[in-house]
Structures are given as structure tokens and as C-alpha cells.
Design a protein around this motif. Sequence first.
Motif, mmCIF file in Angstrom:
data_model
loop_
_atom_site.group_PDB
_atom_site.id
_atom_site.type_symbol
_atom_site.label_atom_id
_atom_site.label_comp_id
_atom_site.label_asym_id
_atom_site.label_seq_id
_atom_site.Cartn_x
_atom_site.Cartn_y
_atom_site.Cartn_z
ATOM 1 N N ASP A 80 -75.108 14.897 -26.705
ATOM 2 C CA ASP A 80 -75.598 16.057 -27.446
ATOM 3 C C ASP A 80 -75.962 17.116 -26.418
ATOM 4 O O ASP A 80 -76.694 16.832 -25.469
ATOM 5 C CB ASP A 80 -76.842 15.706 -28.266
ATOM 6 C CG ASP A 80 -76.536 14.788 -29.422
ATOM 7 O OD1 ASP A 80 -75.684 15.158 -30.241
ATOM 8 O OD2 ASP A 80 -77.148 13.706 -29.507
ATOM 9 N N GLU A 81 -75.471 18.319 -26.623
ATOM 10 C CA GLU A 81 -75.737 19.388 -25.659
ATOM 11 C C GLU A 81 -75.849 20.710 -26.402
ATOM 12 O O GLU A 81 -75.246 20.914 -27.452
ATOM 13 C CB GLU A 81 -74.613 19.444 -24.627
ATOM 14 C CG GLU A 81 -74.823 20.384 -23.469
ATOM 15 C CD GLU A 81 -76.082 20.113 -22.659
ATOM 16 O OE1 GLU A 81 -77.046 20.875 -22.861
ATOM 17 O OE2 GLU A 81 -76.093 19.187 -21.836
ATOM 18 N N ILE A 82 -76.618 21.609 -25.817
ATOM 19 C CA ILE A 82 -76.800 22.946 -26.379
ATOM 20 C C ILE A 82 -75.778 23.894 -25.761
ATOM 21 O O ILE A 82 -75.525 23.851 -24.558
ATOM 22 C CB ILE A 82 -78.225 23.453 -26.103
ATOM 23 C CG1 ILE A 82 -79.229 22.593 -26.859
ATOM 24 C CG2 ILE A 82 -78.372 24.928 -26.472
ATOM 25 C CD1 ILE A 82 -80.670 22.890 -26.542
ATOM 26 N N GLY A 83 -75.220 24.738 -26.596
ATOM 27 C CA GLY A 83 -74.359 25.815 -26.142
ATOM 28 C C GLY A 83 -74.982 27.132 -26.564
ATOM 29 O O GLY A 83 -75.586 27.221 -27.638
ATOM 30 N N GLU A 84 -74.867 28.129 -25.721
ATOM 31 C CA GLU A 84 -75.473 29.425 -26.037
ATOM 32 C C GLU A 84 -74.415 30.510 -26.126
ATOM 33 O O GLU A 84 -73.288 30.347 -25.672
ATOM 34 C CB GLU A 84 -76.523 29.799 -24.988
ATOM 35 C CG GLU A 84 -75.939 30.083 -23.626
ATOM 36 C CD GLU A 84 -76.987 30.562 -22.631
ATOM 37 O OE1 GLU A 84 -77.972 31.186 -23.048
ATOM 38 O OE2 GLU A 84 -76.789 30.329 -21.441
ATOM 39 N N VAL A 85 -74.820 31.623 -26.698
ATOM 40 C CA VAL A 85 -73.974 32.810 -26.798
ATOM 41 C C VAL A 85 -74.491 33.797 -25.767
ATOM 42 O O VAL A 85 -75.652 34.192 -25.823
ATOM 43 C CB VAL A 85 -74.058 33.440 -28.211
ATOM 44 C CG1 VAL A 85 -73.117 34.627 -28.315
ATOM 45 C CG2 VAL A 85 -73.761 32.418 -29.275
ATOM 46 N N GLU A 86 -73.654 34.164 -24.811
ATOM 47 C CA GLU A 86 -74.102 35.086 -23.769
ATOM 48 C C GLU A 86 -74.328 36.493 -24.300
ATOM 49 O O GLU A 86 -75.273 37.159 -23.920
ATOM 50 C CB GLU A 86 -73.096 35.108 -22.619
ATOM 51 C CG GLU A 86 -73.150 33.861 -21.768
ATOM 52 C CD GLU A 86 -72.263 33.966 -20.541
ATOM 53 O OE1 GLU A 86 -71.923 35.090 -20.125
ATOM 54 O OE2 GLU A 86 -71.920 32.908 -20.005
ATOM 55 N N ARG A 87 -73.418 36.958 -25.153
ATOM 56 C CA ARG A 87 -73.530 38.292 -25.712
ATOM 57 C C ARG A 87 -73.398 38.200 -27.233
ATOM 58 O O ARG A 87 -72.310 38.400 -27.781
ATOM 59 C CB ARG A 87 -72.460 39.211 -25.123
ATOM 60 C CG ARG A 87 -72.690 39.531 -23.638
ATOM 61 C CD ARG A 87 -71.639 40.425 -23.031
ATOM 62 N NE ARG A 87 -70.402 39.800 -22.612
ATOM 63 C CZ ARG A 87 -70.264 38.867 -21.685
ATOM 64 N NH1 ARG A 87 -71.314 38.374 -21.093
ATOM 65 N NH2 ARG A 87 -69.095 38.396 -21.345
ATOM 66 N N VAL A 96 -71.021 31.415 -33.239
ATOM 67 C CA VAL A 96 -70.956 29.944 -33.263
ATOM 68 C C VAL A 96 -69.763 29.464 -32.459
ATOM 69 O O VAL A 96 -69.872 28.504 -31.689
ATOM 70 C CB VAL A 96 -70.923 29.423 -34.717
ATOM 71 C CG1 VAL A 96 -70.597 27.929 -34.759
ATOM 72 C CG2 VAL A 96 -72.256 29.684 -35.407
ATOM 73 N N LYS A 97 -68.620 30.116 -32.599
ATOM 74 C CA LYS A 97 -67.429 29.736 -31.829
ATOM 75 C C LYS A 97 -67.712 29.802 -30.329
ATOM 76 O O LYS A 97 -67.386 28.882 -29.583
ATOM 77 C CB LYS A 97 -66.246 30.637 -32.184
ATOM 78 C CG LYS A 97 -64.967 30.309 -31.398
ATOM 79 C CD LYS A 97 -63.872 31.310 -31.675
ATOM 80 C CE LYS A 97 -63.954 32.542 -30.867
ATOM 81 N NZ LYS A 97 -63.763 32.436 -29.434
ATOM 82 N N ASN A 98 -68.336 30.873 -29.891
ATOM 83 C CA ASN A 98 -68.650 31.022 -28.468
ATOM 84 C C ASN A 98 -69.684 29.999 -28.008
ATOM 85 O O ASN A 98 -69.598 29.476 -26.889
ATOM 86 C CB ASN A 98 -69.125 32.442 -28.169
ATOM 87 C CG ASN A 98 -67.996 33.449 -28.254
ATOM 88 O OD1 ASN A 98 -66.833 33.107 -28.079
ATOM 89 N ND2 ASN A 98 -68.327 34.685 -28.551
#
Length: 138
Positions: A80-87, A96-98
Motif C-alpha cells: 500500500d502506497e500513497i501517490g500525490e498530484v504535483e500540480r 486521480v490518474k496522476n
Amino acid sequence: MTTQLQSLAKRIPKSYIKQKPGGFAADYCSHSDVQQMLIAKLGAPPSQEVTQIIRNSEGVAHGVVLRMVFNIDGQPCVIDEIGEVERPSANDGLNVKNAVSDAVKRCAMRIGLGLELWCQETYVLDKALADKEGDDNE
């Protein structure tokens, strides 16, 4: 015999590594290249599921929690890992895709693929796993 874990820990070829533009220069590998390396090294695509969308106070998606299940050397490995949106934009679908793209790369790093991009000159996992194989054969 080389294991899938050893294969994942091998450094990404320099031709796949790019520099992020902007004030915070960092090495990265594209989402599509990470995906094709995962499939090539594991023989099948891992499963993935967005378990949470992280929103700011205005309700705009800024990140996700992604669960990926890898089959490595015959054993399931759940990350399980977090993904962020830079912009972030006003488009939640794009956000969500980014964020998923970022989370996939972070999940791959957790199993060794691309970890050297975070470690830089202190990366030793590839050598440690190669040395371990030599120890197992003795």
C-alpha cells in the motif's frame, strides 16, 4: 539462479532515466517504463486497487492510496502506497490518474524496482542480493 527479486533490484538502464524539470531536479522513470519493466520482470501485470482518494478541504482529489499485489518468486507481496498530484487541476479524473501513476512508481520502489532513484549513491540492494545468492550456493 537469479530470482525475480534480484531482477527487480537491478538498476534501471540510464536510457530510461530522465530529469524532472523545475526547481527541484530529480531523477525519475516514466510510469509507462516502470509498468513494462514490472511485467517483463514478473511475467504478469500486478493487480492494483485505489483504496482511498485523498481530497483537500475543497474536495479536490490531491492523492490516492493504492494497493498493489505482486507475485514475486512465487509469493504474494501486498504493498500500500500513497501517490500525490504535483500540480492538481480542477479535473478530479486527471488528478486521480496522476496520483495513481505516482503511487505505482512508489509501490515498485518498495519491491526494489527503481529504488536507486531514491537512494542515489548509497544504493546497494542489487549487490547485497547478488552476494546473498553466492552465500546460498556455498
